[in-house]
Design a protein around this motif. Structure first.
Motif, PDB file in Angstrom:
ATOM      1  N   ILE A  26       0.752  -1.190  -0.079  1.00 54.58           N
ATOM      2  CA  ILE A  26       0.227  -0.065  -0.151  1.00 54.58           C
ATOM      3  C   ILE A  26       0.910   1.235   0.250  1.00 54.58           C
ATOM      4  CG2 ILE A  26      -1.587  -1.287   0.858  1.00 54.58           C
ATOM      5  CD1 ILE A  26      -1.156   0.009   3.333  1.00 54.58           C
ATOM      6  N   TYR A  27       0.500   2.571  -0.747  1.00 56.71           N
ATOM      7  CA  TYR A  27       0.764   3.378  -0.239  1.00 56.71           C
ATOM      8  C   TYR A  27      -0.014   4.342   0.137  1.00 56.71           C
ATOM      9  CZ  TYR A  27       3.968   1.332  -3.714  1.00 56.71           C
ATOM     10  OH  TYR A  27       4.790   0.100  -4.406  1.00 56.71           O
ATOM     11  N   PRO A  28      -0.088   4.499   1.004  1.00 51.91           N
ATOM     12  CA  PRO A  28      -0.776   5.223   2.172  1.00 51.91           C
ATOM     13  C   PRO A  28      -0.332   6.960   1.869  1.00 51.91           C
ATOM     14  CG  PRO A  28       0.654   4.375   3.693  1.00 51.91           C
ATOM     15  CD  PRO A  28       0.797   3.950   2.520  1.00 51.91           C
ATOM     16  N   ARG A  29      -1.681   7.455   1.840  1.00 52.09           N
ATOM     17  CA  ARG A  29      -1.554   8.907   1.917  1.00 52.09           C
ATOM     18  C   ARG A  29      -2.950   9.765   2.903  1.00 52.09           C
ATOM     19  NH1 ARG A  29      -2.017   9.018  -3.995  1.00 52.09           N
ATOM     20  NH2 ARG A  29      -4.391  10.355  -4.465  1.00 52.09           N
ATOM     21  N   LYS A  30      -3.170  10.535   2.698  1.00 54.73           N
ATOM     22  CA  LYS A  30      -4.084  11.168   3.546  1.00 54.73           C
ATOM     23  C   LYS A  30      -5.900  12.053   2.373  1.00 54.73           C
ATOM     24  CE  LYS A  30      -2.286  13.697   7.231  1.00 54.73           C
ATOM     25  NZ  LYS A  30      -1.836  15.547   7.663  1.00 54.73           N
ATOM     26  N   PHE A  31      -6.368  10.888   2.776  1.00 52.61           N
ATOM     27  CA  PHE A  31      -7.589  10.894   2.069  1.00 52.61           C
ATOM     28  C   PHE A  31      -8.623  11.257   2.560  1.00 52.61           C
ATOM     29  CE2 PHE A  31      -7.664   6.521   1.249  1.00 52.61           C
ATOM     30  CZ  PHE A  31      -8.884   5.915   1.167  1.00 52.61           C
ATOM     31  N   ASN A  32      -9.606  12.251   1.832  1.00 51.55           N
ATOM     32  CA  ASN A  32     -11.075  12.121   2.720  1.00 51.55           C
ATOM     33  C   ASN A  32     -12.860  10.730   2.854  1.00 51.55           C
ATOM     34  OD1 ASN A  32     -14.248  12.917   3.369  1.00 51.55           O
ATOM     35  ND2 ASN A  32     -13.320  14.507   3.207  1.00 51.55           N
ATOM     36  N   LEU A  33     -12.415  10.113   4.021  1.00 44.66           N
ATOM     37  CA  LEU A  33     -13.267   9.090   4.204  1.00 44.66           C
ATOM     38  C   LEU A  33     -14.490   9.485   3.618  1.00 44.66           C
ATOM     39  CD1 LEU A  33     -12.802   6.031   4.626  1.00 44.66           C
ATOM     40  CD2 LEU A  33     -13.598   6.539   6.939  1.00 44.66           C
ATOM     41  N   ARG A  34     -14.928  10.560   3.937  1.00 41.92           N
ATOM     42  CA  ARG A  34     -16.746  11.008   3.418  1.00 41.92           C
ATOM     43  C   ARG A  34     -16.406  10.687   2.049  1.00 41.92           C
ATOM     44  NH1 ARG A  34     -20.947  12.859   6.374  1.00 41.92           N
ATOM     45  NH2 ARG A  34     -19.345  13.518   7.905  1.00 41.92           N
ATOM     46  N   GLU A  35     -15.515  11.514   1.019  1.00 45.93           N
ATOM     47  CA  GLU A  35     -14.781  11.698   0.147  1.00 45.93           C
ATOM     48  C   GLU A  35     -15.429  10.429  -1.001  1.00 45.93           C
ATOM     49  OE1 GLU A  35     -13.034  14.938  -0.901  1.00 45.93           O
ATOM     50  OE2 GLU A  35     -13.985  16.525   0.130  1.00 45.93           O
ATOM     51  N   MET A  36     -14.893   9.464  -0.270  1.00 37.86           N
ATOM     52  CA  MET A  36     -14.879   8.271  -0.957  1.00 37.86           C
ATOM     53  C   MET A  36     -16.243   7.463  -0.959  1.00 37.86           C
ATOM     54  SD  MET A  36     -12.518   4.428   0.068  1.00 37.86           S
ATOM     55  CE  MET A  36     -14.163   4.586   1.468  1.00 37.86           C
ATOM     56  N   PHE A  37     -16.880   7.301  -0.004  1.00 33.82           N
ATOM     57  CA  PHE A  37     -17.733   6.490   0.095  1.00 33.82           C
ATOM     58  C   PHE A  37     -18.958   7.424  -1.039  1.00 33.82           C
ATOM     59  CE2 PHE A  37     -16.199   4.608   3.991  1.00 33.82           C
ATOM     60  CZ  PHE A  37     -16.506   3.406   3.363  1.00 33.82           C
ATOM     61  N   GLU A  38     -19.117   8.863  -1.180  1.00 34.88           N
ATOM     62  CA  GLU A  38     -20.011   9.757  -1.634  1.00 34.88           C
ATOM     63  C   GLU A  38     -19.403   9.405  -3.074  1.00 34.88           C
ATOM     64  OE1 GLU A  38     -19.655  13.597   0.067  1.00 34.88           O
ATOM     65  OE2 GLU A  38     -20.423  13.069   1.544  1.00 34.88           O
ATOM     66  N   LYS A  63     -14.727  12.815  14.114  1.00 33.59           N
ATOM     67  CA  LYS A  63     -14.713  14.685  13.655  1.00 33.59           C
ATOM     68  C   LYS A  63     -13.862  15.442  12.414  1.00 33.59           C
ATOM     69  CE  LYS A  63     -14.825  13.900  18.975  1.00 33.59           C
ATOM     70  NZ  LYS A  63     -13.470  14.192  20.072  1.00 33.59           N
ATOM     71  N   ASP A  64     -13.059  14.142  11.747  1.00 35.12           N
ATOM     72  CA  ASP A  64     -12.672  14.140  11.052  1.00 35.12           C
ATOM     73  C   ASP A  64     -12.465  13.447  10.210  1.00 35.12           C
ATOM     74  OD1 ASP A  64     -11.054  15.392   9.352  1.00 35.12           O
ATOM     75  OD2 ASP A  64      -8.849  15.804  10.187  1.00 35.12           O
ATOM     76  N   PRO A  65     -12.832  13.198   8.993  1.00 31.36           N
ATOM     77  CA  PRO A  65     -13.127  12.549   7.967  1.00 31.36           C
ATOM     78  C   PRO A  65     -11.113  12.084   7.329  1.00 31.36           C
ATOM     79  CG  PRO A  65     -14.121  14.276   7.098  1.00 31.36           C
ATOM     80  CD  PRO A  65     -13.638  15.056   8.894  1.00 31.36           C
ATOM     81  N   ILE A  66     -10.250  12.467   7.552  1.00 34.48           N
ATOM     82  CA  ILE A  66      -9.735  12.359   6.523  1.00 34.48           C
ATOM     83  C   ILE A  66      -9.074  11.593   7.539  1.00 34.48           C
ATOM     84  CG2 ILE A  66      -7.259  13.714   5.958  1.00 34.48           C
ATOM     85  CD1 ILE A  66      -9.074  15.031   4.502  1.00 34.48           C
ATOM     86  N   ILE A  67      -8.028  10.551   6.806  1.00 30.99           N
ATOM     87  CA  ILE A  67      -7.253   9.267   6.794  1.00 30.99           C
ATOM     88  C   ILE A  67      -6.490   9.145   6.213  1.00 30.99           C
ATOM     89  CG2 ILE A  67      -9.310   7.907   7.354  1.00 30.99           C
ATOM     90  CD1 ILE A  67      -9.265   6.041   5.760  1.00 30.99           C
ATOM     91  N   PHE A  68      -5.819   8.149   6.784  1.00 31.09           N
ATOM     92  CA  PHE A  68      -4.462   7.791   6.275  1.00 31.09           C
ATOM     93  C   PHE A  68      -4.310   7.207   5.491  1.00 31.09           C
ATOM     94  CE2 PHE A  68       0.244   7.280   6.066  1.00 31.09           C
ATOM     95  CZ  PHE A  68       0.586   8.150   5.657  1.00 31.09           C
ATOM     96  N   ALA A  69      -4.634   6.232   4.419  1.00 29.35           N
ATOM     97  CA  ALA A  69      -5.059   5.078   4.400  1.00 29.35           C
ATOM     98  C   ALA A  69      -4.953   4.984   2.629  1.00 29.35           C
ATOM     99  CB  ALA A  69      -6.143   4.328   4.280  1.00 29.35           C
ATOM    100  N   ASP A  70      -4.555   4.140   2.159  1.00 31.72           N
ATOM    101  CA  ASP A  70      -4.184   3.830   0.438  1.00 31.72           C
ATOM    102  C   ASP A  70      -5.724   3.949   0.101  1.00 31.72           C
ATOM    103  OD1 ASP A  70      -3.924   2.657  -2.682  1.00 31.72           O
ATOM    104  OD2 ASP A  70      -2.111   2.171  -1.639  1.00 31.72           O
ATOM    105  N   PRO A  71      -5.150   5.847  -0.961  1.00 34.97           N
ATOM    106  CA  PRO A  71      -6.817   5.813  -1.718  1.00 34.97           C
ATOM    107  C   PRO A  71      -6.715   5.287  -3.218  1.00 34.97           C
ATOM    108  CG  PRO A  71      -4.959   7.695  -2.263  1.00 34.97           C
ATOM    109  CD  PRO A  71      -4.066   6.581  -1.777  1.00 34.97           C
ATOM    110  N   VAL A  72      -5.872   4.007  -3.369  1.00 38.81           N
ATOM    111  CA  VAL A  72      -6.383   3.109  -4.488  1.00 38.81           C
ATOM    112  C   VAL A  72      -7.429   1.798  -4.160  1.00 38.81           C
ATOM    113  CG1 VAL A  72      -5.226   1.886  -6.760  1.00 38.81           C
ATOM    114  CG2 VAL A  72      -4.010   3.954  -5.822  1.00 38.81           C
ATOM    115  N   ILE A 108     -15.232   0.775  10.973  1.00 38.02           N
ATOM    116  CA  ILE A 108     -15.821   1.364  10.248  1.00 38.02           C
ATOM    117  C   ILE A 108     -16.810  -0.126   9.705  1.00 38.02           C
ATOM    118  CG2 ILE A 108     -16.393   1.404   7.022  1.00 38.02           C
ATOM    119  CD1 ILE A 108     -13.499   2.298   7.316  1.00 38.02           C
ATOM    120  N   ARG A 109     -18.331  -0.076   9.739  1.00 36.49           N
ATOM    121  CA  ARG A 109     -18.540  -1.059  10.109  1.00 36.49           C
ATOM    122  C   ARG A 109     -19.741  -1.323   8.308  1.00 36.49           C
ATOM    123  NH1 ARG A 109     -23.481  -1.345  13.382  1.00 36.49           N
ATOM    124  NH2 ARG A 109     -24.505  -0.237  11.793  1.00 36.49           N
TER     125      ARG A 109
END
Length: 180
Positions: A26-38, A63-72, A108-109
């Motif tokens: 994986i190549y993690p970086r900051k991205f918005n989890l809420r935006e990913m689901f939307e 509180k903050d939807p920004i996570i550090f994970a692989d956005p792909v 995340i459930r």
């Protein structure tokens, strides 16, 4: 068009198998989890077969939807879980997605109202090529038994945990905890 889609699915399967067998990097970086689901919802990544109504309910308790994970890779995890929820449910599909903070991470459930997974099959669902032999379905929708193995490998590559609870004829719940 159909042949192109088939070819695309075949290439995706081959690449997924390669990732699973050679350990997912994986190549993690900051991205918005809420935006990913939307985006997943808006771009209709998961197509409902005709005759099924699909209601995807999302709840974000972050509180903050920004996570550090692989956005792909991370979106593919949820495409797979939502796709399975739709495939293995009746005519009225309800998928609930809950994202909330949990000590040391984000939970995340993904919960559905599908046919459920037998206790015998639950022991094997993350094994590559495993398909529950008791499930009979339209062969055109039958998977190859690599999706949940990919989900498991991706969550582990992120340093996370995944658990599953299921009850036959009630539904299935996948719970993923990712470190924050």
């Amino acid at each position: 068009r159909e042949r192109q889609e088939d070819m695309g699915r075949a290439i995706t399967r081959l690449l997924t198998l390669s990732d699973i067998f050679h350990k997912i990097k994986i190549y993690p970086r900051k991205f918005n989890l809420r935006e990913m689901f939307e985006r997943l919802s808006a771009l209709n990544f998961v197509k409902a077969p005709s005759g099924k109504s699909v209601d995807i309910k999302m709840c974000f308790e972050l509180k903050d939807p920004i996570i550090f994970a692989d956005p792909v890779y991370l979106p593919v995890v949820f495409e797979n879980l939502i796709g399975n929820a739709i495939k293995y449910s009746g005519q009225k599909v309800v998928v609930e997605i809950l994202c909330r903070e949990q000590s040391g991470g984000i939970m995340i459930r993904v919960k559905d109202n599908g046919i459920g997974i037998s206790p015998r099959a639950l022991k094997h669902i993350f094994e590559i090529y495993y398909r529950d032999p008791t499930i009979r379905e339209d062969n055109s929708r039958m998977g190859f038994g690599i999706g949940l193995s990919f989900v498991y490998s991706t969550v582990k590559a992120h340093g996370g945990k995944i658990t599953v609870n299921s009850e036959l004829n009630v539904g299935t719940e996948f719970c993923i905890i990712l470190p924050q």
